[in-house]
Write a protein that holds these residues in place. Structure first.
Motif, mmCIF file in Angstrom:
data_model
loop_
_atom_site.group_PDB
_atom_site.id
_atom_site.type_symbol
_atom_site.label_atom_id
_atom_site.label_comp_id
_atom_site.label_asym_id
_atom_site.label_seq_id
_atom_site.Cartn_x
_atom_site.Cartn_y
_atom_site.Cartn_z
ATOM 1 N N PRO A 123 55.577 38.308 41.628
ATOM 2 C CA PRO A 123 54.486 39.073 42.239
ATOM 3 C C PRO A 123 53.757 39.876 41.167
ATOM 4 O O PRO A 123 54.216 39.963 40.030
ATOM 5 N N GLY A 124 52.661 40.475 41.551
ATOM 6 C CA GLY A 124 51.907 41.246 40.580
ATOM 7 C C GLY A 124 51.087 42.333 41.228
ATOM 8 O O GLY A 124 51.345 42.753 42.356
ATOM 9 N N LEU A 146 47.035 40.221 38.959
ATOM 10 C CA LEU A 146 47.370 40.526 37.580
ATOM 11 C C LEU A 146 48.874 40.455 37.395
ATOM 12 O O LEU A 146 49.639 40.839 38.274
ATOM 13 N N GLY A 147 49.289 39.970 36.237
ATOM 14 C CA GLY A 147 50.708 39.849 35.940
ATOM 15 C C GLY A 147 51.334 41.195 35.624
ATOM 16 O O GLY A 147 50.708 42.077 35.037
ATOM 17 N N VAL A 148 52.608 41.339 36.032
ATOM 18 C CA VAL A 148 53.399 42.538 35.750
ATOM 19 C C VAL A 148 54.736 42.070 35.170
ATOM 20 O O VAL A 148 55.646 41.690 35.910
ATOM 21 N N ASN A 179 53.576 41.738 46.241
ATOM 22 C CA ASN A 179 52.467 42.254 45.453
ATOM 23 C C ASN A 179 52.176 43.701 45.802
ATOM 24 O O ASN A 179 52.413 44.147 46.923
ATOM 25 N N VAL A 180 51.643 44.434 44.844
ATOM 26 C CA VAL A 180 51.111 45.773 45.063
ATOM 27 C C VAL A 180 49.606 45.608 45.153
ATOM 28 O O VAL A 180 49.004 44.955 44.288
ATOM 29 N N LEU A 181 48.985 46.123 46.197
ATOM 30 C CA LEU A 181 47.542 45.962 46.399
ATOM 31 C C LEU A 181 46.810 47.255 46.063
ATOM 32 O O LEU A 181 47.194 48.322 46.539
ATOM 33 N N PHE A 182 45.760 47.139 45.249
ATOM 34 C CA PHE A 182 44.895 48.267 44.924
ATOM 35 C C PHE A 182 43.476 47.919 45.353
ATOM 36 O O PHE A 182 42.941 46.869 44.978
ATOM 37 N N PRO A 183 42.821 48.819 46.108
ATOM 38 C CA PRO A 183 41.405 48.603 46.420
ATOM 39 C C PRO A 183 40.546 48.990 45.218
ATOM 40 O O PRO A 183 40.842 49.962 44.513
ATOM 41 N N VAL A 184 39.514 48.204 44.977
ATOM 42 C CA VAL A 184 38.564 48.487 43.900
ATOM 43 C C VAL A 184 37.157 48.247 44.435
ATOM 44 O O VAL A 184 36.964 47.524 45.398
#
Length: 135
Positions: A55-56, A48-50, A14-19
């Motif tokens: 993974p997403g 979220l799907g990619v 997965n790619v993680l983004f902080p929000v």
């Protein structure tokens, strides 16, 4: 470290983004075309799907993480789409501001946008080199 010494890289997890706000972030990314695979509000995460990948893009809510413009230069996540210029039109129609007009690369075109917390996503195509595109 060579591949002989390392375990070997198999691909992305997965790619993680902080929000700063999970519901706001999920709504933003849904407008950008990302389907929600699962969401755990009590844990402050949503996956979220990619494309067809297992993974997403994992959004993780961080306390006191406010809106910010994207830093320049910033890390970027580029994802393949069939047509980046059409994606730019779709993003704009969905109320998502693109950072710049789509630009040309050696393989096709790219359009970038940022979420309210400064995470930058690019949609890129292979219109100039279709033999390299996913089928």
């Amino acid at each position: 470290m060579s591949l002989e010494l390392a375990p070997g890289i198999l691909g992305f997890d997965n790619v993680l983004f902080p929000v700063g706000d999970l519901p706001e972030a999920v709504a933003f990314y849904e407008r950008a075309g990302f389907p929600v695979k699962f969401r755990l509000d009590e844990a402050g995460i949503a996956l979220l799907g990619v494309g067809k990948e297992t993974p997403g893009l994992l959004l993780r809510a961080e306390d006191d993480y406010g809106h910010r413009p994207p830093p320049w230069p910033a890390a970027r996540l580029w994802l393949e789409v069939p047509d980046a210029r059409a994606a730019a039109d779709a993003l704009t129609a969905a109320g998502i501001e693109i950072l710049d007009p789509p630009f040309s690369t050696s393989t096709g075109y790219v359009v970038e946008f940022a979420d309210p917390w400064g995470n930058v996503i690019g949609f890129t195509d292979y219109l100039k080199r279709p033999e390299l595109a996913r089928s």
